[in-house]
Design a protein around this motif. Sequence first.
Motif, mmCIF file in Angstrom:
data_model
loop_
_atom_site.group_PDB
_atom_site.id
_atom_site.type_symbol
_atom_site.label_atom_id
_atom_site.label_comp_id
_atom_site.label_asym_id
_atom_site.label_seq_id
_atom_site.Cartn_x
_atom_site.Cartn_y
_atom_site.Cartn_z
ATOM 1 N N ALA A 10 0.943 -1.276 0.067
ATOM 2 C CA ALA A 10 0.002 -0.165 0.098
ATOM 3 C C ALA A 10 0.722 1.294 -0.057
ATOM 4 O O ALA A 10 2.012 1.280 0.664
ATOM 5 C CB ALA A 10 -0.868 -0.037 1.310
ATOM 6 N N ASP A 11 0.468 2.468 -0.653
ATOM 7 C CA ASP A 11 1.197 3.569 -0.450
ATOM 8 C C ASP A 11 -0.032 4.610 -0.811
ATOM 9 O O ASP A 11 -1.017 4.517 -1.103
ATOM 10 C CB ASP A 11 2.404 3.704 -1.559
ATOM 11 C CG ASP A 11 1.645 3.549 -3.100
ATOM 12 O OD1 ASP A 11 0.367 3.524 -3.312
ATOM 13 O OD2 ASP A 11 2.631 3.553 -4.241
ATOM 14 N N LEU A 23 -1.007 10.731 3.952
ATOM 15 C CA LEU A 23 -1.602 10.615 5.247
ATOM 16 C C LEU A 23 -1.582 12.284 5.618
ATOM 17 O O LEU A 23 -0.456 12.685 5.755
ATOM 18 C CB LEU A 23 -1.312 9.720 6.203
ATOM 19 C CG LEU A 23 -1.613 8.225 5.914
ATOM 20 C CD1 LEU A 23 -0.901 7.383 6.961
ATOM 21 C CD2 LEU A 23 -3.241 7.913 6.013
ATOM 22 N N GLU A 57 -3.144 11.585 11.104
ATOM 23 C CA GLU A 57 -3.948 10.313 10.464
ATOM 24 C C GLU A 57 -3.397 9.237 10.495
ATOM 25 O O GLU A 57 -2.441 8.770 10.488
ATOM 26 C CB GLU A 57 -4.441 10.651 9.158
ATOM 27 C CG GLU A 57 -5.403 10.035 8.419
ATOM 28 C CD GLU A 57 -5.728 10.530 6.984
ATOM 29 O OE1 GLU A 57 -6.717 9.991 6.318
ATOM 30 O OE2 GLU A 57 -5.246 11.399 6.469
ATOM 31 N N GLU A 58 -4.265 7.960 10.775
ATOM 32 C CA GLU A 58 -3.857 6.595 10.944
ATOM 33 C C GLU A 58 -4.292 5.868 9.746
ATOM 34 O O GLU A 58 -5.316 6.239 8.940
ATOM 35 C CB GLU A 58 -4.570 6.071 12.252
ATOM 36 C CG GLU A 58 -4.081 6.544 13.575
ATOM 37 C CD GLU A 58 -4.803 6.048 14.732
ATOM 38 O OE1 GLU A 58 -5.642 5.005 14.491
ATOM 39 O OE2 GLU A 58 -4.385 6.002 15.845
ATOM 40 N N LYS A 59 -3.410 4.803 9.623
ATOM 41 C CA LYS A 59 -3.711 3.897 8.496
ATOM 42 C C LYS A 59 -3.732 2.362 8.946
ATOM 43 O O LYS A 59 -2.617 2.318 9.746
ATOM 44 C CB LYS A 59 -2.568 3.969 7.411
ATOM 45 C CG LYS A 59 -2.581 2.815 6.210
ATOM 46 C CD LYS A 59 -3.818 3.108 5.463
ATOM 47 C CE LYS A 59 -3.698 2.042 4.171
ATOM 48 N NZ LYS A 59 -5.025 2.022 3.400
ATOM 49 N N PHE A 94 -2.976 -1.418 8.236
ATOM 50 C CA PHE A 94 -2.507 -2.197 6.999
ATOM 51 C C PHE A 94 -2.545 -3.731 7.363
ATOM 52 O O PHE A 94 -2.154 -3.969 8.465
ATOM 53 C CB PHE A 94 -1.142 -1.991 6.623
ATOM 54 C CG PHE A 94 -0.248 -2.594 5.683
ATOM 55 C CD1 PHE A 94 -0.862 -2.469 4.314
ATOM 56 C CD2 PHE A 94 0.734 -3.547 5.979
ATOM 57 C CE1 PHE A 94 -0.189 -3.325 3.263
ATOM 58 C CE2 PHE A 94 1.262 -4.286 4.720
ATOM 59 C CZ PHE A 94 0.790 -4.069 3.739
ATOM 60 N N GLU A 152 -3.026 -6.734 12.071
ATOM 61 C CA GLU A 152 -3.305 -5.417 11.859
ATOM 62 C C GLU A 152 -2.350 -4.497 12.386
ATOM 63 O O GLU A 152 -1.999 -4.315 13.494
ATOM 64 C CB GLU A 152 -4.658 -4.785 12.475
ATOM 65 C CG GLU A 152 -6.016 -5.493 11.697
ATOM 66 C CD GLU A 152 -7.295 -4.811 12.452
ATOM 67 O OE1 GLU A 152 -7.317 -3.821 13.264
ATOM 68 O OE2 GLU A 152 -8.226 -5.161 11.952
ATOM 69 N N LYS A 165 -0.832 -0.780 12.586
ATOM 70 C CA LYS A 165 -1.503 0.312 12.658
ATOM 71 C C LYS A 165 -0.229 1.561 12.333
ATOM 72 O O LYS A 165 0.558 1.460 13.053
ATOM 73 C CB LYS A 165 -2.088 0.652 14.078
ATOM 74 C CG LYS A 165 -2.612 2.288 14.290
ATOM 75 C CD LYS A 165 -3.314 2.427 15.546
ATOM 76 C CE LYS A 165 -4.293 1.417 15.899
ATOM 77 N NZ LYS A 165 -5.211 1.614 17.135
ATOM 78 N N HIS A 173 0.472 5.772 11.984
ATOM 79 C CA HIS A 173 0.237 7.088 11.746
ATOM 80 C C HIS A 173 1.575 8.109 11.631
ATOM 81 O O HIS A 173 2.619 7.730 11.938
ATOM 82 C CB HIS A 173 -0.537 7.651 12.885
ATOM 83 C CG HIS A 173 0.289 7.727 14.345
ATOM 84 N ND1 HIS A 173 0.427 6.600 15.195
ATOM 85 C CD2 HIS A 173 0.819 8.677 14.917
ATOM 86 C CE1 HIS A 173 1.238 7.166 16.205
ATOM 87 N NE2 HIS A 173 1.265 8.232 15.927
ATOM 88 N N TYR A 204 3.602 7.947 2.081
ATOM 89 C CA TYR A 204 3.933 6.627 2.865
ATOM 90 C C TYR A 204 4.128 5.575 1.802
ATOM 91 O O TYR A 204 3.431 5.555 0.680
ATOM 92 C CB TYR A 204 3.064 6.394 3.959
ATOM 93 C CG TYR A 204 1.749 5.813 3.640
ATOM 94 C CD1 TYR A 204 1.551 4.504 3.413
ATOM 95 C CD2 TYR A 204 0.700 6.837 3.346
ATOM 96 C CE1 TYR A 204 0.323 3.985 3.079
ATOM 97 C CE2 TYR A 204 -0.530 6.265 3.175
ATOM 98 C CZ TYR A 204 -0.710 4.941 2.855
ATOM 99 O OH TYR A 204 -2.216 4.524 2.516
#
Length: 297
Positions: free
Chosen positions: A114-115, A118, A122-124, A126, A185, A187, A189, A196
């Motif tokens: 993933a790219d 953010l 902010e959180e992502k 994956f 998961e 996480k 940020h 990213y």
Amino acid sequence: MNAQIIGSDLLKALGDYLGYGAIGLGLGVAILSAILLLSRKQDSLATGSRYMMFGLALVVIGSALEMLKLHQANAASERAFIASQHLPDEFWGDFLLSRQQKLFGTSEPTDEYADGSLKDGEEKIFNILVPQDECRFFFAAVRPPAKIYASVAKGNVTYRSLRDKEYYKTGKICNLKGNDSQNAELKLHLSEGGQYSISAFKAAPDISVKQPAQQAPPLPPSMPSSPPLPKITKRFCTGEYEANCAGPHDAFFSCGNFGSDQEVAAQLCQGAPAKAVRINTKGGNKCGYTLTEVTCG
């Protein structure tokens, strides 16, 4: 003679002032005006006053120009600094590829990637699928000057951080507890926001060594003694990057003063008789790589 010397010194001083540009020229005119005013002649007073005003105007204009040059130089320096903190697109891709190769060697990448961008704070999330009895490396990076933070939020897995830099993080996630495939998961940020990139790679699982059963109490003399406990085999790897180790291992020691092979073996066997034999050595990075087999018992 004295007048000639004074005149020569004056011309030299005026030449030095002219080296300062408009400011020096204005000061030179002001000095000449002062000389005219000191003569106290009627026509010289009027001319000297005009020259004095002209000289002061040159000083003011020259000072303003010098301040403008200084401001422009500072602005150019600031723009150059900001540009140096942001990698162009082609350099960003080269950085990701070279860092992944250095950290994980020939490890096979998975389909999880993933790219994007953010915002600040902010959180992502994956997701990394970790099959039973397998491990995965992850690599998460952000374009400077932003900073990235990573942690495993969910999943019945074990997690170990490998590299913890402000602009990239790596770690190893393993599912060695006998569970079915786990969806870990990860996480992320960012601080300051930015672009990213996240990717995952297959990793060799750590060897799970079963501890020997507790020794049974001694049998009476009339009965035969129990057989000796089985010997236990462990392996440890030394080097700069764990991903470049030659095979599965129970422990990893980064380059440094971690003791001799026999001292490490004694530590792993926890008091039991220990014997260490190197089974693989290779060069590379700061201190090369060794894979050593330890027999306990």
